[in-house]
Design a protein around this motif. Structure first.
Motif, short mmCIF file in Angstrom:
data_model
loop_
_atom_site.label_atom_id
_atom_site.label_comp_id
_atom_site.label_asym_id
_atom_site.label_seq_id
_atom_site.Cartn_x
_atom_site.Cartn_y
_atom_site.Cartn_z
N THR A 17 46.80 40.79 31.57
CA THR A 17 47.64 42.04 32.65
C THR A 17 48.01 40.25 33.73
O THR A 17 49.07 40.47 34.40
CB THR A 17 47.07 42.71 33.44
OG1 THR A 17 46.70 43.95 32.56
CG2 THR A 17 48.65 43.60 34.11
N LEU A 18 46.93 39.94 34.60
CA LEU A 18 47.31 38.93 35.16
C LEU A 18 47.69 38.03 34.91
O LEU A 18 48.98 37.31 35.73
CB LEU A 18 45.57 38.95 36.42
CG LEU A 18 45.08 39.98 37.18
CD1 LEU A 18 43.11 39.35 37.34
CD2 LEU A 18 45.71 40.53 38.26
N SER A 19 47.45 37.21 34.16
CA SER A 19 48.11 36.37 33.40
C SER A 19 49.59 36.42 33.50
O SER A 19 50.71 35.65 33.92
CB SER A 19 47.61 35.38 32.70
OG SER A 19 45.91 35.72 32.49
N GLY A 20 49.96 37.71 32.86
CA GLY A 20 51.45 38.30 33.00
C GLY A 20 52.26 38.11 33.61
O GLY A 20 53.47 37.24 34.35
N ALA A 21 51.58 38.83 34.84
CA ALA A 21 52.52 38.16 36.49
C ALA A 21 52.31 37.41 36.59
O ALA A 21 53.32 36.72 37.37
CB ALA A 21 51.43 39.76 36.81
N SER A 60 52.90 34.43 24.24
CA SER A 60 52.81 35.62 23.37
C SER A 60 52.22 36.36 23.41
O SER A 60 52.43 37.29 22.75
CB SER A 60 53.30 34.92 21.27
OG SER A 60 52.37 34.18 21.46
N PHE A 61 51.43 36.11 23.78
CA PHE A 61 50.20 37.09 23.74
C PHE A 61 50.35 37.98 24.80
O PHE A 61 49.84 39.21 25.24
CB PHE A 61 48.53 36.24 23.95
CG PHE A 61 47.63 35.75 23.00
CD1 PHE A 61 47.31 35.82 22.43
CD2 PHE A 61 47.98 34.57 23.16
CE1 PHE A 61 46.53 35.98 20.85
CE2 PHE A 61 47.23 33.99 21.64
CZ PHE A 61 46.57 34.45 20.66
N LEU A 62 51.74 37.23 25.72
CA LEU A 62 51.85 38.39 26.62
C LEU A 62 53.09 38.96 25.92
O LEU A 62 53.61 38.93 25.19
CB LEU A 62 51.75 38.05 28.23
CG LEU A 62 50.33 36.40 28.80
CD1 LEU A 62 51.08 36.09 29.56
CD2 LEU A 62 49.77 37.46 28.82
N GLN A 110 39.03 37.52 21.41
CA GLN A 110 39.61 39.36 21.24
C GLN A 110 41.14 38.87 21.48
O GLN A 110 42.02 39.83 20.82
CB GLN A 110 39.13 39.84 22.38
CG GLN A 110 39.32 40.93 22.26
CD GLN A 110 38.91 42.19 22.53
OE1 GLN A 110 37.99 41.89 24.67
NE2 GLN A 110 37.76 43.32 22.64
N LEU A 111 41.56 38.36 22.19
CA LEU A 111 43.18 37.97 22.44
C LEU A 111 43.61 37.79 20.74
O LEU A 111 45.78 38.68 20.65
CB LEU A 111 43.64 37.33 23.66
CG LEU A 111 43.28 37.65 25.12
CD1 LEU A 111 43.45 36.49 26.30
CD2 LEU A 111 44.06 38.87 25.23
N ALA A 112 43.15 36.89 20.67
CA ALA A 112 44.14 36.30 19.29
C ALA A 112 43.86 36.94 17.97
O ALA A 112 44.48 37.17 17.67
CB ALA A 112 42.83 34.85 18.85
N SER A 135 32.71 43.79 30.97
CA SER A 135 33.30 43.82 29.30
C SER A 135 34.39 42.88 28.75
O SER A 135 34.48 42.66 29.30
CB SER A 135 32.88 45.27 28.74
OG SER A 135 34.25 45.33 28.99
N THR A 136 33.97 42.75 27.25
CA THR A 136 35.02 42.07 26.81
C THR A 136 36.26 42.27 26.67
O THR A 136 37.57 41.80 26.94
CB THR A 136 34.04 41.45 25.36
OG1 THR A 136 33.17 40.91 24.96
CG2 THR A 136 35.24 41.25 25.03
N GLU A 137 36.48 43.77 26.16
CA GLU A 137 37.33 44.40 25.98
C GLU A 137 38.30 44.56 27.95
O GLU A 137 39.04 44.59 27.82
CB GLU A 137 37.28 45.93 25.73
CG GLU A 137 38.75 46.57 25.59
CD GLU A 137 38.60 47.85 24.91
OE1 GLU A 137 39.56 48.79 24.84
OE2 GLU A 137 37.42 48.02 24.15
N GLY A 138 37.14 44.73 28.62
CA GLY A 138 37.87 45.18 29.62
C GLY A 138 38.45 43.71 30.00
O GLY A 138 39.65 43.84 31.11
N SER A 139 37.67 42.58 30.34
CA SER A 139 38.15 41.33 30.72
C SER A 139 39.17 40.66 30.51
O SER A 139 40.15 40.21 31.20
CB SER A 139 37.11 40.31 31.29
OG SER A 139 36.48 40.56 29.87
N ALA A 140 39.17 40.81 28.81
CA ALA A 140 40.76 40.78 28.40
C ALA A 140 41.52 41.49 28.87
O ALA A 140 43.13 41.22 28.96
CB ALA A 140 40.35 40.95 26.92
#
Length: 490
Positions: free
Chosen positions: A474-478, A388-390, A364-366, A464-469
């Motif tokens: 967001t957590l990874s970006g922080a 770049s995903f962030l 989903q991120l891809a 859910s896939t969308e919510g967890s993604a």
């Protein structure tokens, strides 16, 4: 059936061409004599018209119009055995026949039309007898090929052996893509370019835009009714194949649901994947349309590009998830079939120990990255720039965290809660409830309550896939931007 050229070649009939020799290959199905001024009212397609000239108009322009109307009626040829007092055959009549490649033959008035008709009728009767024999042999050969349990192409090749034609099935709905070819058709493709004018095509009953194409092999393709019998056999095969594809799609959807909620392990489905023709590297793919568009996925599993494998497919909101061969070219082809401006994201290859839920998040991120970059296909972790995903700057990241996690940070600060930490642990454990609860030191039902509260505050469902993604992003970006979550709210 006998052709016009073959009739001319019989010396006892004494026929010769007046015009239209290039139409000599036309087949003659029946023969009738008629001296009426409107013979096209009394004949059917393929008939041979025999006349003494009594019905011919007197003037050249009228004869030219008469000839055009006769040709338009789809008869095979005209035989003129002029009788006494009948009009001369005008050059204008012959010019029309010559221009349209329509055979006009002359015969002696002494020729008994019954002799010519008998020759044609005997040929038609013999042709029908041979057709019935061939049809019987077709069904016998096809049954034997089915009993041998070979591939579809083997059965097409068996039909080629009976008919003497090079056969293949094409899907015009997919741009004329070949569904299956017999060995003779494959050999012809390998020995020279194909001319569309050499092909005879008939639609396959009940198969949409799928057609059966025949080219001359050992025999010319001059028996359309027989070709339609071949098409009927292939229609049955395609219908059976479509029903099997529908069954595989339904069972595949159930399997993918189980893999995503981790009630089934990926190791347990390897044998089923091999049965479905998926034998090499596999991954999770996520197809997503352009904003506001719709994915036309209902019949995607029947497409020619998926004839050799049956992936696990699951519609999810506006997207389509799939456990598929990790073949980027194939996945791009599926994109084109699903709709304009569709993109696909692909996870890292799955192993026996992989989490399918985590792979779904990667896919989903891809696909989000693919839309962002205007790509058709994006493979997670292979664009050389994972960050770049962030968001592209610290300030962008701070804004994203405030927007997504702000309600959780405020809640934890003012209520001494642990919602944010619960989400982080749950995602880190790939959605495993019991393992996450034990790590947090709480009862499993407490964790369920916390994540339900997260959904109420953020609108994002961590399961859910969308919510967890989005939460993971967001957590990874922080974390990458080394931001302190305690300082991100007002």
């Amino acid at each position: 059936m006998i052709s016009v050229d073959q009739l001319v070649a019989i010396p006892s009939l004494g026929l010769r061409y007046l015009a239209g020799e290039r139409g000599g290959a036309r087949l003659v199905t029946w023969a009738h004599a008629c001296d009426l001024p409107d013979p096209w009212q009394w004949f059917e397609s393929g008939d041979l018209v025999m006349t003494t000239g009594g019905g011919l108009p007197d003037t050249p322009p009228e004869q030219a119009r008469w000839m055009s109307q006769l040709i338009d009626s789809q008869v095979s040829a005209l035989v003129i055995a002029r009788g006494p007092g009948t009009p001369e055959v005008a050059p204008a009549l012959l010019d029309v026949a010559r221009e349209r490649g329509f055979p006009v033959l002359s015969a002696s008035f002494d020729l008994q039309f019954v002799t010519l008709a008998r020759t044609v009728i005997e040929s038609a009767v013999e042709s029908e007898r041979q057709r019935l024999t061939t049809i019987t042999r077709l069904y016998d050969v096809y049954w034997q090929a089915l009993h041998a349990r070979g591939a579809f192409a083997d059965r097409i090749s068996a039909l080629e052996g009976t008919t003497g034609w090079a056969l293949e099935v094409r899907d015009h709905g997919a741009g004329g893509e070949v569904v299956v070819s017999g060995r003779l058709a494959l050999h012809q493709h390998s020995t020279g370019p194909e001319s569309a004018s050499e092909r005879v095509e008939i639609p396959i009953p009940g198969a949409g835009d799928v057609v059966l194409t025949a080219r001359a092999g050992r025999s010319p393709v001059n028996d359309r009714p027989l070709l339609q019998h071949v098409g009927g056999l292939i229609a049955l095969e395609l219908e059976h194949h479509a029903a099997e594809r529908d069954r595989l799609r339904a069972s595949g959807q159930d399997l993918l649901v189980g893999l995503l909620d981790e009630s089934i392990t990926i190791a347990a489905v390897w044998p089923e994947l091999r049965h479905r023709g998926i034998t090499n590297a596999v991954a999770i793919a996520c197809w997503s349309p352009a904003e506001g568009a719709v994915l036309h996925h209902e019949s995607i599993h029947r497409q020619v590009c998926l004839q050799q494998c049956a992936p696990l497919l699951l519609p999810s909101g506006s997207t389509l998830m799939g456990l598929v061969p990790r073949d980027l070219e194939l996945l791009a082809t599926i994109c084109a079939r699903l709709g304009a401006d569709c993109a696909v994201g692909v996870s890292k290859p799955l192993t026996a120990n992989s989490s399918v839920a985590e792979a779904a998040r990667q896919a989903q991120l891809a696909v989000a990255r693919a839309h962002e970059q205007g790509q058709t296909v994006n493979a997670y972790g292979e664009d050389g720039d994972d960050i770049s995903f962030l968001p592209r700057s610290v300030e962008d990241t701070r804004a994203l965290v405030r927007r997504v996690l702000g309600p959780l940070i405020d809640h934890d600060k003012h209520n001494e809660g642990n919602l944010l930490d619960s989400v982080r642990v749950f995602l880190r454990n790939d959605g495993a409830w019991q393992k996450s609860a034990e790590e947090l030191g709480v009862h499993r039902q407490t964790l369920v309550y916390r994540l339900r509260r997260v959904e109420q505050l953020t609108g994002l469902k961590a399961t859910s896939t969308e919510g967890s993604a989005m939460l993971w992003l967001t957590l990874s970006g922080a974390e990458r931007a080394k931001l302190s979550l305690d300082d991100l709210t007002d």
